[in-house]
Design a protein around this motif. Structure first.
Motif, short mmCIF file in Angstrom:
data_model
loop_
_atom_site.label_atom_id
_atom_site.label_comp_id
_atom_site.label_asym_id
_atom_site.label_seq_id
_atom_site.Cartn_x
_atom_site.Cartn_y
_atom_site.Cartn_z
N TYR A 111 -11.45 78.68 -42.33
CA TYR A 111 -11.53 77.40 -43.16
C TYR A 111 -12.31 76.67 -42.30
CZ TYR A 111 -9.13 72.76 -44.04
OH TYR A 111 -8.65 71.70 -44.28
N GLY A 112 -12.23 76.58 -40.95
CA GLY A 112 -13.10 75.02 -40.29
C GLY A 112 -14.49 75.15 -40.65
N VAL A 113 -15.13 76.90 -40.50
CA VAL A 113 -16.15 76.70 -41.21
C VAL A 113 -16.70 76.65 -42.36
CG1 VAL A 113 -17.99 78.21 -41.55
CG2 VAL A 113 -16.35 79.06 -39.59
N SER A 114 -15.88 76.59 -43.44
CA SER A 114 -16.16 76.51 -44.07
C SER A 114 -16.19 74.84 -44.65
CB SER A 114 -15.24 77.14 -45.67
OG SER A 114 -13.68 76.70 -45.72
N LYS A 115 -15.17 74.31 -43.94
CA LYS A 115 -14.80 72.56 -44.70
C LYS A 115 -16.78 71.95 -43.76
CE LYS A 115 -12.67 70.99 -46.20
NZ LYS A 115 -12.56 70.59 -47.80
N TYR A 116 -16.69 72.30 -42.69
CA TYR A 116 -17.95 72.17 -41.58
C TYR A 116 -19.54 72.36 -42.46
CZ TYR A 116 -20.66 71.43 -37.59
OH TYR A 116 -21.64 70.58 -36.79
N VAL A 117 -19.37 73.43 -43.54
CA VAL A 117 -20.97 73.50 -44.27
C VAL A 117 -21.48 72.97 -45.15
CG1 VAL A 117 -22.11 75.28 -45.14
CG2 VAL A 117 -21.02 76.39 -43.51
N PRO A 118 -20.30 71.91 -46.13
CA PRO A 118 -20.71 71.38 -47.12
C PRO A 118 -21.31 69.99 -46.05
CG PRO A 118 -18.35 72.33 -47.61
CD PRO A 118 -18.72 73.45 -45.83
N GLU A 119 -20.93 69.61 -44.80
CA GLU A 119 -21.32 68.13 -43.89
C GLU A 119 -22.79 68.33 -44.89
OE1 GLU A 119 -19.77 67.63 -40.21
OE2 GLU A 119 -17.30 67.32 -41.66
#
Ligand code: NAD
Length: 300
Positions: free
Chosen positions: A140-148
């Motif tokens: 989840y942390g990765v999938s929220k980060y990548v869109p940044e």
């Protein structure tokens, strides 16, 4: 002004939608109702049911022609992301890229994106400012980060303005107590049912709890300010689980029953945001005290 809120049937998105309706904005909500609820929708807001991962977003944005896009929709559960990383990435990463691709082709003035404290992972220093190392501990942390990164590149390559808001622990009415509901929602629900509260570990672990109306205010501020920037949205005040229980007890006027269980593996000990950047550049500050926020949550 016309605004499209993805995830507008969910906890935070529905409060943003409510504020937009109250401000007289022409408000559109896009949501698949996977965790969002129909009863969170406002009759004054137009509702489009669809899945970010496969809906015809280009046609949708071409039809609506929103001025602003507030992107709250996400697979927002850490355990679900562990069980099904593909679906988590499909919604949070690919869903966001699909939305940006559609926004690029319409006349969207800005995308405001709901990111998370989860992008930082285990804090190496407190309080956490925006330049704190980013090592997500969950899918989840990765999938929220990548869109940044996608947001930044869509801005640089295609001139699509954005602001990223990284939320701390948000709480308030309409937050669901099951799953990743968050400790405030879980405690409030148990208190209402007269059930015992479960505390994992010694209860001295701390979090930065922010009331949902302050998150709404940050989103509205970001429509006008902070283009191309990332902001922590929290209170900058640490609250331990024990302090949280005490605050509930003060509101109730009596002690609540609680049990202390072994700490949960993988739980971060302390988390606290440094919020000066948002205070300065978004001209925003959190207004609702923990006592007031808990009172409103309990009475909802
Ligand atoms: P929520 O689950 O209540 O809201 C998410 C909404 O997105 C729901 O209405 C859901 O139905 C919708 N949705 C999910 N998948 C979708 C899809 N494929 N297509 C369309 N809609 C879809 O969660 P929330 O707590 O309101 O979170 C809102 C945003 O804030 C999320 O992006 C989340 O990652 C972020 N966030 C929340 C917190 C918190 O403390 N609640 C903290 C940090 C970041």
């Amino acid at each position: 002004m016309r605004i499209l809120i993805t995830g507008g049937a969910g906890f935070i998105g529905s409060h943003i939608a409510q504020a937009c309706v109250e401000k007289g904005f022409e408000t559109y909500i896009f949501d698949d109702l996977s965790t969002g609820r129909e009863e969170n929708l406002f009759p004054e807001a137009h509702f489009i049911k669809g899945d970010l991962a496969d809906a015809p977003l280009e046609d949708l944005l071409a039809d609506i022609q929103p001025d602003y896009l507030i992107h709250e929709a996400a697979q927002a559960s850490v355990p679900v992301s562990t069980k099904d990383p593909c679906r988590d990435a499909e919604i949070n990463i690919l869903g966001t890229v699909r939305l940006l691709e559609a926004a690029k082709k319409s006349n969207v003035k800005k995308v405001v994106y709901a990111s998370s404290a989860a992008v930082y992972g285990n804090p190496v220093r407190l309080p956490i400012d925006e330049s704190h190392p980013q090592h997500p501990l969950s899918f989840y942390g990765v999938s929220k980060y990548v869109p940044e990164f996608y947001l930044d590149l869509y801005w640089k390559h295609f001139g699509l303005p954005y602001t990223v808001l990284r939320y701390a622990n948000v709480y308030g009415p309409r937050q669901v107590a099951h799953g990743e509901g968050g400790v405030v929602a879980i405690f409030a629900d148990k208190i209402k049912r007269g059930e015992k509260l479960s505390v994992y570990g010694d209860g001295d672990q701390t979090r930065d709890f922010i009331y949902v109306s302050d998150v709404v205010a940050a989103n509205l501020a970001a429509l006008e300010r902070g283009t191309g920037e990332i902001f922590n949205i929290g209170t900058g005040i640490p609250t331990s689980v024990n302090q949280l229980i005490k605050a509930f007890e003060e509101i109730l006027g009596h002690p609540v029953e609680k049990e202390y269980l072994p700490p949960r593996e993988g739980d971060i000990r302390d988390s606290l945001f440094h919020i000066n950047k948002a205070v300065k550049e978004l001209a925003w500050s959190p207004k609702v005290s923990l006592a007031e926020g808990l009172r409103r949550t309990l009475s909802s």
